[in-house]
Design an enzyme around this catalytic site. Structure first.
Site, PDB file in Angstrom:
ATOM      1  N   ILE A 156       0.752  -1.264  -0.136  1.00 27.71           N
ATOM      2  CA  ILE A 156      -0.018  -0.024   0.077  1.00 27.71           C
ATOM      3  C   ILE A 156       0.785   1.326   0.015  1.00 27.71           C
ATOM      4  O   ILE A 156       1.578   1.571   0.878  1.00 27.71           O
ATOM      5  CB  ILE A 156      -1.037  -0.060   1.192  1.00 27.71           C
ATOM      6  CG1 ILE A 156      -1.976  -1.289   1.234  1.00 27.71           C
ATOM      7  CG2 ILE A 156      -1.673   1.311   1.076  1.00 27.71           C
ATOM      8  CD1 ILE A 156      -2.434  -1.600  -0.228  1.00 27.71           C
ATOM      9  N   SER A 157       0.679   2.035  -1.057  1.00 24.78           N
ATOM     10  CA  SER A 157       1.427   3.188  -1.121  1.00 24.78           C
ATOM     11  C   SER A 157       0.988   4.439  -0.195  1.00 24.78           C
ATOM     12  O   SER A 157      -0.204   4.683  -0.003  1.00 24.78           O
ATOM     13  CB  SER A 157       1.372   3.938  -2.630  1.00 24.78           C
ATOM     14  OG  SER A 157       1.667   2.909  -3.711  1.00 24.78           O
ATOM     15  N   PHE A 276      26.017  10.630 -35.713  1.00 22.55           N
ATOM     16  CA  PHE A 276      25.831   9.401 -36.255  1.00 22.55           C
ATOM     17  C   PHE A 276      24.453   9.035 -36.699  1.00 22.55           C
ATOM     18  O   PHE A 276      23.576   9.334 -35.873  1.00 22.55           O
ATOM     19  CB  PHE A 276      26.217   8.412 -35.050  1.00 22.55           C
ATOM     20  CG  PHE A 276      27.701   8.500 -34.698  1.00 22.55           C
ATOM     21  CD1 PHE A 276      28.751   8.016 -35.530  1.00 22.55           C
ATOM     22  CD2 PHE A 276      28.078   9.059 -33.458  1.00 22.55           C
ATOM     23  CE1 PHE A 276      30.073   8.098 -35.368  1.00 22.55           C
ATOM     24  CE2 PHE A 276      29.423   9.058 -33.260  1.00 22.55           C
ATOM     25  CZ  PHE A 276      30.355   8.654 -34.106  1.00 22.55           C
ATOM     26  N   GLU A 362      -1.734  -0.873 -10.414  1.00 26.53           N
ATOM     27  CA  GLU A 362      -2.910  -0.584 -11.031  1.00 26.53           C
ATOM     28  C   GLU A 362      -3.634  -1.521 -12.030  1.00 26.53           C
ATOM     29  O   GLU A 362      -4.218  -1.183 -12.860  1.00 26.53           O
ATOM     30  CB  GLU A 362      -3.042   0.846 -11.348  1.00 26.53           C
ATOM     31  CG  GLU A 362      -2.523   1.787 -10.050  1.00 26.53           C
ATOM     32  CD  GLU A 362      -3.406   3.169 -10.152  1.00 26.53           C
ATOM     33  OE1 GLU A 362      -3.953   3.472 -10.895  1.00 26.53           O
ATOM     34  OE2 GLU A 362      -2.896   3.877  -9.000  1.00 26.53           O
TER      35      GLU A 362
HETATM   36  C1  LIG Z   1       5.325  -0.195  -5.558  1.00 23.57           C
HETATM   37  C2  LIG Z   1       4.022  -0.704  -5.619  1.00 23.57           C
HETATM   38  C3  LIG Z   1       2.960   0.050  -5.205  1.00 23.57           C
HETATM   39  C4  LIG Z   1       1.911  -0.382  -5.073  1.00 23.57           C
HETATM   40  N1  LIG Z   1       0.681   0.247  -4.442  1.00 23.57           N
HETATM   41  C5  LIG Z   1      -0.535  -0.179  -4.307  1.00 23.57           C
HETATM   42  C6  LIG Z   1      -1.563   0.536  -3.603  1.00 23.57           C
HETATM   43  O1  LIG Z   1      -1.407   1.615  -3.205  1.00 23.57           O
HETATM   44  N2  LIG Z   1      -2.662  -0.013  -3.552  1.00 23.57           N
HETATM   45  C7  LIG Z   1      -3.101  -1.398  -3.725  1.00 23.57           C
HETATM   46  O2  LIG Z   1      -3.995  -1.741  -3.674  1.00 23.57           O
HETATM   47  N3  LIG Z   1      -1.864  -2.066  -4.401  1.00 23.57           N
HETATM   48  C8  LIG Z   1      -0.946  -1.497  -4.803  1.00 23.57           C
HETATM   49  N4  LIG Z   1       0.183  -2.293  -5.559  1.00 23.57           N
HETATM   50  C9  LIG Z   1      -0.139  -3.518  -5.788  1.00 23.57           C
HETATM   51  C10 LIG Z   1      -0.149  -3.704  -7.349  1.00 23.57           C
HETATM   52  O3  LIG Z   1      -1.582  -3.374  -7.648  1.00 23.57           O
HETATM   53  C11 LIG Z   1      -0.152  -5.341  -7.633  1.00 23.57           C
HETATM   54  O4  LIG Z   1       1.217  -5.731  -7.303  1.00 23.57           O
HETATM   55  C12 LIG Z   1      -0.533  -5.837  -8.827  1.00 23.57           C
HETATM   56  O5  LIG Z   1      -1.865  -5.650  -8.929  1.00 23.57           O
HETATM   57  C13 LIG Z   1      -0.153  -7.304  -9.098  1.00 23.57           C
HETATM   58  O6  LIG Z   1      -0.308  -8.117  -8.400  1.00 23.57           O
HETATM   59  P1  LIG Z   1       0.648  -9.251  -7.551  1.00 23.57           P
HETATM   60  O7  LIG Z   1       1.747  -8.387  -7.460  1.00 23.57           O
HETATM   61  O8  LIG Z   1       0.152  -9.776  -6.605  1.00 23.57           O
HETATM   62  O9  LIG Z   1       1.026  -9.937  -8.620  1.00 23.57           O
HETATM   63  P2  LIG Z   1       0.222 -11.420  -9.306  1.00 23.57           P
HETATM   64  O10 LIG Z   1      -1.155 -10.943  -9.604  1.00 23.57           O
HETATM   65  O11 LIG Z   1       0.712 -12.512  -8.745  1.00 23.57           O
HETATM   66  O12 LIG Z   1       0.920 -11.478 -10.651  1.00 23.57           O
HETATM   67  C14 LIG Z   1       2.147 -12.052 -11.076  1.00 23.57           C
HETATM   68  C15 LIG Z   1       2.347 -12.330 -12.740  1.00 23.57           C
HETATM   69  O13 LIG Z   1       1.331 -13.264 -13.267  1.00 23.57           O
HETATM   70  C16 LIG Z   1       0.727 -12.399 -14.161  1.00 23.57           C
HETATM   71  N5  LIG Z   1      -0.711 -12.763 -14.152  1.00 23.57           N
HETATM   72  C17 LIG Z   1      -1.805 -12.774 -13.345  1.00 23.57           C
HETATM   73  N6  LIG Z   1      -2.818 -13.198 -13.415  1.00 23.57           N
HETATM   74  C18 LIG Z   1      -2.686 -13.355 -14.941  1.00 23.57           C
HETATM   75  C19 LIG Z   1      -3.746 -13.869 -15.943  1.00 23.57           C
HETATM   76  N7  LIG Z   1      -5.059 -13.992 -15.680  1.00 23.57           N
HETATM   77  N8  LIG Z   1      -3.375 -13.772 -16.969  1.00 23.57           N
HETATM   78  C20 LIG Z   1      -2.032 -13.702 -17.338  1.00 23.57           C
HETATM   79  N9  LIG Z   1      -0.859 -13.330 -16.591  1.00 23.57           N
HETATM   80  C21 LIG Z   1      -1.576 -13.074 -15.085  1.00 23.57           C
HETATM   81  C22 LIG Z   1       0.707 -10.897 -13.687  1.00 23.57           C
HETATM   82  O14 LIG Z   1       0.525 -10.121 -14.848  1.00 23.57           O
HETATM   83  C23 LIG Z   1       2.172 -11.029 -13.260  1.00 23.57           C
HETATM   84  O15 LIG Z   1       3.055 -10.783 -14.281  1.00 23.57           O
HETATM   85  C24 LIG Z   1       1.485  -1.764  -5.539  1.00 23.57           C
HETATM   86  C25 LIG Z   1       2.479  -2.366  -6.102  1.00 23.57           C
HETATM   87  C26 LIG Z   1       3.768  -2.099  -5.953  1.00 23.57           C
HETATM   88  C27 LIG Z   1       4.830  -3.099  -6.510  1.00 23.57           C
END
Ligand SMILES: Cc1cc2nc3c(=O)[nH]c(=O)nc-3n(C[C@H](O)[C@H](O)[C@H](O)COP(=O)(O)OP(=O)(O)OC[C@H]3O[C@@H](n4cnc5c(N)ncnc54)[C@H](O)[C@@H]3O)c2cc1C
Length: 379
Positions: A156-157, A276, A362
């Site tokens: 969570i940011s 270049f 997002e």
């Molecule tokens: C710095 C940072 C700030 C953030 N801030 C917030 C915030 O303020 N509030 C908040 O709620 N969240 C926040 N997030 C969370 C962010 O939205 C999630 O990390 C993101 O939605 C991906 O979820 P996950 O990391 O669990 O990856 P996963 O869902 O586990 O995905 C892992 C990989 O699998 C792929 N994948 C998953 N499902 C599928 C599918 N159906 N088809 C194909 N590929 C798929 C994904 O694209 C990814 O490449 C933040 C994340 C970061 C890193």
């Protein structure tokens, strides 16, 4: 600046640009190195109306459009991507309360958010529910006039610093339809925060877990009806994705400007790199691709403003295309700088690190493809 913008939009753009160049850009390297969250500077953006850009004006918002917001975030991120991106999240959370909250909630919370007396975070993701956000497990159990909320939010940011948490929790087992949205105040007993995550970029804002252990929240803090929270969260993300794309665009523009300047001054083989032809073509491609991304962003923003039926698809397409293109352009700008691009002093590696997460959060860019293709193939 495109002829498609009005004089008022040019004025808003210029105001954001001035703020970015004077108050963000000179400090962005230090904030990154020191992982400093510049809350004082962020709060100054409220004076410009950037804390409630598309919030209604009766509660202190600026009542502007998504197109205006994209213009603002593009400029702010030229000054500092990570800080601009946090301001976009605050705007998304504030908009959700303004749009879906009751009149009492709007009056109680939104004026303090648009003035940035309070800053807000958006809490959807959980350790076990990322892309599949509707599988979230944080539970909100009704108890008299309250809900008792237990669970953990991940990534969570602003966590720990923000005053207000717009948080999605499960009020029934009915999948996405069992999710409700709540306003939770920092300091509520049972609410705590994990350690600030050590991360690749976005270092000028904290990212941490939000931990809820029997947090008692008045039912008056539930936004809208029970079961509508997931819909609100997704609606917030349409605009949020445009903002995140706009922030990527502004960061990439700075990287491109640095690359052009560097190519003109760096001498090798007895002449400037810019002499270049392969370098000229590389810069031409970077400019062309970034402008294409810009056109797409503003087309999507216009559709969201116009509430067209395909707006969600366009927001997803813009988020996917703009963030991928911006990352590529920033990475190419690093390449133009050779070994110096790898050094912190040149300010390009930070942009590359900051922009990488725009392809992930997002909704990942894979999930954007899910949204786009689902809409294309429906019916
Ligand atoms: C710095 C940072 C700030 C953030 N801030 C917030 C915030 O303020 N509030 C908040 O709620 N969240 C926040 N997030 C969370 C962010 O939205 C999630 O990390 C993101 O939605 C991906 O979820 P996950 O990391 O669990 O990856 P996963 O869902 O586990 O995905 C892992 C990989 O699998 C792929 N994948 C998953 N499902 C599928 C599918 N159906 N088809 C194909 N590929 C798929 C994904 O694209 C990814 O490449 C933040 C994340 C970061 C890193």
């Amino acid at each position: 600046m495109s002829a498609m913008f009005t004089d008022e939009q040019v004025m808003i753009r210029d105001m954001a640009q001035k703020f970015a160049v004077e108050q963000l850009l000179p400090h962005s390297e230090k904030w990154d190195q020191e992982s400093h969250f510049p809350v004082d500077v962020i709060k100054r953006t409220a004076e410009l109306g950037f804390a409630g850009i598309y919030v209604k004006d009766d509660v202190g918002g600026s009542g502007l459009t998504r197109t205006d917001a994209a213009l603002i975030f593009e400029q702010l991120s030229y000054g500092d991507v990570s800080t601009a991106a946090f301001i976009s999240i605050h705007n998304m959370a504030s908009w959700m309360i303004d749009t879906f909250g009751s009149e009492e909630q709007r009056l109680a919370w939104v004026p303090r958010l648009t003035s940035m007396e309070l800053i807000a975070s958006y809490c959807l993701t959980e350790p076990g529910a990322g892309s599949d956000a509707a599988s979230l497990k944080t539970k909100a159990v009704k108890d008299g006039d309250d809900y008792v909320i237990t669970g953990t939010k991940q990534f969570i940011s602003g966590a720990g610093t923000s005053d207000v948490y717009v948080l999605m929790a499960r009020t029934s087992d009915d999948g996405a339809k069992g999710v409700s949205a709540f306003i939770i105040e920092k300091g509520t007993p049972g609410l705590s925060f994990g350690a600030n995550e050590r991360k690749m970029g976005w270092k000028s804002q904290p990212t941490a877990q939000v931990i809820l252990d029997g947090v008692r929240v008045p039912a008056a803090n539930r936004i809208g009806e029970e079961g509508h929270g997931f819909r609100f969260a997704m609606a917030g993300l349409d605009g949020g994705r445009l903002n995140i794309a706009a922030c990527a665009l502004g960061g990439a523009q700075l990287a491109l400007d640095k690359a052009v300047a560097y190519a003109k001054e760096r001498m090798q083989f007895g002449k400037a790199l810019a002499e270049f032809q392969s370098m000229q073509f590389k810069l031409a491609d970077m400019e062309t691709e970034l402008q294409a991304a810009r056109v797409m962003l503003y087309e999507a923003a216009g559709r969201l403003d116009g509430k067209t039926p395909d707006a969600t698809r366009w927001c997803a397409m813009a988020k996917r295309f703009v963030t991928d293109t911006a990352f590529k352009v920033a990475n190419d700008a690093l390449q133009v700088h050779g070994g110096y691009g790898y050094l912190a002093d040149y300010g390009v590696e930070r942009i590359v690190r900051d922009l990488r997460v725009h392809q992930i959060l997002e909704g990942t860019n894979e999930i954007m493809r899910v949204i786009i293709s689902r809409d294309m193939l429906k019916g």
